[in-house]
Design an enzyme around this catalytic site. Structure first.
Site, short mmCIF file in Angstrom:
data_model
loop_
_atom_site.label_atom_id
_atom_site.label_comp_id
_atom_site.label_asym_id
_atom_site.label_seq_id
_atom_site.Cartn_x
_atom_site.Cartn_y
_atom_site.Cartn_z
N LYS A 29 0.83 -1.21 0.00
CA LYS A 29 0.00 0.00 0.00
C LYS A 29 0.87 1.26 0.00
O LYS A 29 0.62 2.18 -0.78
CB LYS A 29 -0.90 -0.06 1.25
N SER A 30 1.88 1.30 0.83
CA SER A 30 2.72 2.50 0.92
C SER A 30 3.45 2.76 -0.40
O SER A 30 3.53 3.90 -0.87
CB SER A 30 3.76 2.33 2.04
N ARG A 34 2.92 5.94 -3.33
CA ARG A 34 4.07 6.73 -3.77
C ARG A 34 4.33 6.57 -5.26
O ARG A 34 4.78 7.51 -5.92
CB ARG A 34 5.30 6.34 -2.94
N GLY A 102 -5.10 7.91 5.56
CA GLY A 102 -4.17 8.88 6.14
C GLY A 102 -3.00 9.15 5.19
O GLY A 102 -2.52 10.28 5.08
N ARG A 130 -8.62 12.37 12.61
CA ARG A 130 -7.18 12.07 12.79
C ARG A 130 -6.33 13.34 12.72
O ARG A 130 -6.67 14.28 12.01
CB ARG A 130 -6.75 11.02 11.75
N SER A 175 6.99 9.41 12.01
CA SER A 175 5.89 9.18 11.07
C SER A 175 6.37 9.31 9.63
O SER A 175 6.86 10.36 9.21
CB SER A 175 4.78 10.21 11.31
N GLN A 177 4.39 9.29 7.10
CA GLN A 177 3.46 10.15 6.36
C GLN A 177 3.86 11.62 6.50
O GLN A 177 3.85 12.37 5.52
CB GLN A 177 2.04 9.93 6.87
N ASP A 324 1.82 -1.12 11.85
CA ASP A 324 0.50 -1.56 11.38
C ASP A 324 0.20 -3.01 11.75
O ASP A 324 -0.91 -3.49 11.53
CB ASP A 324 0.41 -1.39 9.85
#
Ligand code: S3P
Length: 440
Positions: A29-30, A34, A102, A130, A175, A177, A324
């Site tokens: 997913k990450s 990107r 997020g 959030r 983080s 993100q 996660d």
């Protein structure tokens, strides 16, 4: 045995006699987010293969398309051609919707901060609770104009970007993100940006920007981003270790299992779950087969079979590497001997749900001996769960963790909100059925 259709919001699960088969998990997913975002602001076209079909990644895709980026399917499932805009996006005609994601809202805010137009970005009821101050503050410091609800802390965010300057920034939390939002803005700022990290978080942005010709210097926990324009690159997205984690724990804790998961990403900033399970005694129950490099990321096949686990203590720099996977690790800890203590994980309270509270509440319903702490939890392994009604709390990872708990529990477990799995793993219930059928 599970019942009900894959799209059903509720699933019932009973412990099978065995669990087995060969499967691939969705694209990471990450890396998927990107690959779309960075190729959209690059020069040239890129072929992305193995993109996650999860709702979060689709949110990013739709936001980019709403800003004039052409992203079209290219034949095989998960293959797309992204036509780079060379960083000139179009002002969106309407509000951008990041859904539950997020990563979408925070990374895209880094892009919006660099665009000299007005945009509004928001998300679902979970995302709107959030914390956004963590990106609003550094992006404003770089010169973007941003307004948000509740003293700039909650989405929707209203952004008028452009005219950014580089900053030196102490990241208050580890983080990826937040780091990535600043890095994306830094690419088009005047002057260098320096980011001091308190601990290492996933480094996919650093890797991809570098592969695209960007200049990111890494000195321990410090990053220096030199503004550069990027060149599009083809990307093959590896399987998501965060999705594989559910089958790893299921296979280790089921007494009669053999599962092969193909093509899982083994980026060291993400493999905390493998390291912690090895520390818990997974041993030859968790084997990395055919380790290789694919598309610049380490990849392996994972062969999983039963193992006797024992409790461990985890905290500090390990937490960002297993962030996660804590809900599914808590399931494993219920079947380990002794206590498992998780600390320094207060960030879990601001994920898709408050994952300390929701993991403890739902595993308690299944009879686990588990206590919440302000920054983590303590699980006293009993080797046993008892089927009950459980709830996803709108959180994909909770839904899937409870499914695995249901596979291991005595009696029947009902998962309300089962369809939430599709946020990161749309094929989760089909893959579960595959493991149940192939084992017969
Ligand atoms: C992500 C970073 C992590 C993680 C999330 C995806 C990313 O959050 O929990 O699921 O793709 O950058 P942090 O920002 O807390 O590191």
């Amino acid at each position: 045995m599970s019942t009900a259709s894959p799209s059903s919001p509720t699933r019932n699960i009973r412990r099978p006699a065995s669990l087995g088969g060969v499967l691939s998990v969705p694209g990471d997913k990450s890396i998927s987010h990107r690959s779309l975002i960075l190729n959209s602001i690059s020069m040239g076209d890129a072929l992305v293969q193995g993109l996650s079909g999860g709702e979060d990644v689709m949110s990013t895709m739709h936001c980019l398309q709403a800003m004039g980026v052409s992203i079209e399917p290219a034949g095989a499932t998960g293959s797309y051609i992204v036509k780079g805009t060379g960083s000139k996006l179009e002002e969106p005609l309407d509000i951008l919707d990041a859904g539950n994601s997020g990563t979408s809202i925070r990374l895209l805010s880094g892009i919006l901060a660099s665009q000299s137009f007005v945009s509004v970005i928001t998300g679902d009821s979970s995302l709107r609770t959030r914390p956004m101050q963590r990106i609003v503050q550094p992006l404003k410091q770089m010169g973007a104009q941003i307004m948000a609800r509740q003293d700039d802390s909650l989405a929707p965010l209203v952004v008028r970007g452009g005219g950014l300057k580089g900053i030196e920034y102490n990241l208050p939390m580890a983080s990826a993100q937040v780091k990535s939002a600043i890095m994306l803005a830094a690419l088009s700022a005047q002057g260098d940006t320096v980011i001091h990290q308190p601990a290492l978080s996933r480094d996919h942005t650093e890797r991809m920007v570098t592969a695209m010709g960007g200049r990111v210097e890494e000195n321990g926990l410090d990053l220096v981003i030199h503004p550069t324009s990027l060149k599009a690159v083809d990307i093959t997205v590896p399987g998501d270790i965060s999705s594989a984690a559910f089958w790893i724990v299921a296979g280790l804790c089921q007494q009669n299992s053999r599962i092969l998961i193909r093509g899982v990403g083994m980026n060291p900033s993400r493999t905390g779950i493998v390291d912690v399970l090895q520390e818990m005694g997974a041993g030859s129950g968790l084997l990395l087969v055919d380790q290789r490099i694919e598309g610049g990321e380490p990849v392996a096949d994972l062969l999983v079979s039963p193992a006797a686990l024992h409790g461990v203590e985890i905290g500090g720099d390990m937490i960002p590497r297993i962030l996660d996977e804590v809900p599914i690790l808590a399931v494993a800890a219920c079947f380990a001997s002794g206590d498992t203590v998780i600390r320094d994980a207060a960030e879990l309270r601001v994920k898709e749900s408050d994952r300390i509270a929701t993991t403890v509440a739902e595993l308690s319903r299944l009879g686990a001996n588990i206590e919440a702490r302000e920054d983590g939890m303590v699980i006293h392994g009993t080797g046993k769960l008892i089927g009950a009604d459980t709830e996803s709390h709108g959180d994909h990872r909770l839904a899937m963790s409870m499914a695995v708990a249901g596979l291991l529990a005595e009696g029947e477990t009902t998962i309300h909100g089962a369809a939430d799995a599709s946020v990161s793993y749309p094929e989760f219930w089909q893959d579960l059925d595959l493991l149940l059928q192939d084992a017969r």
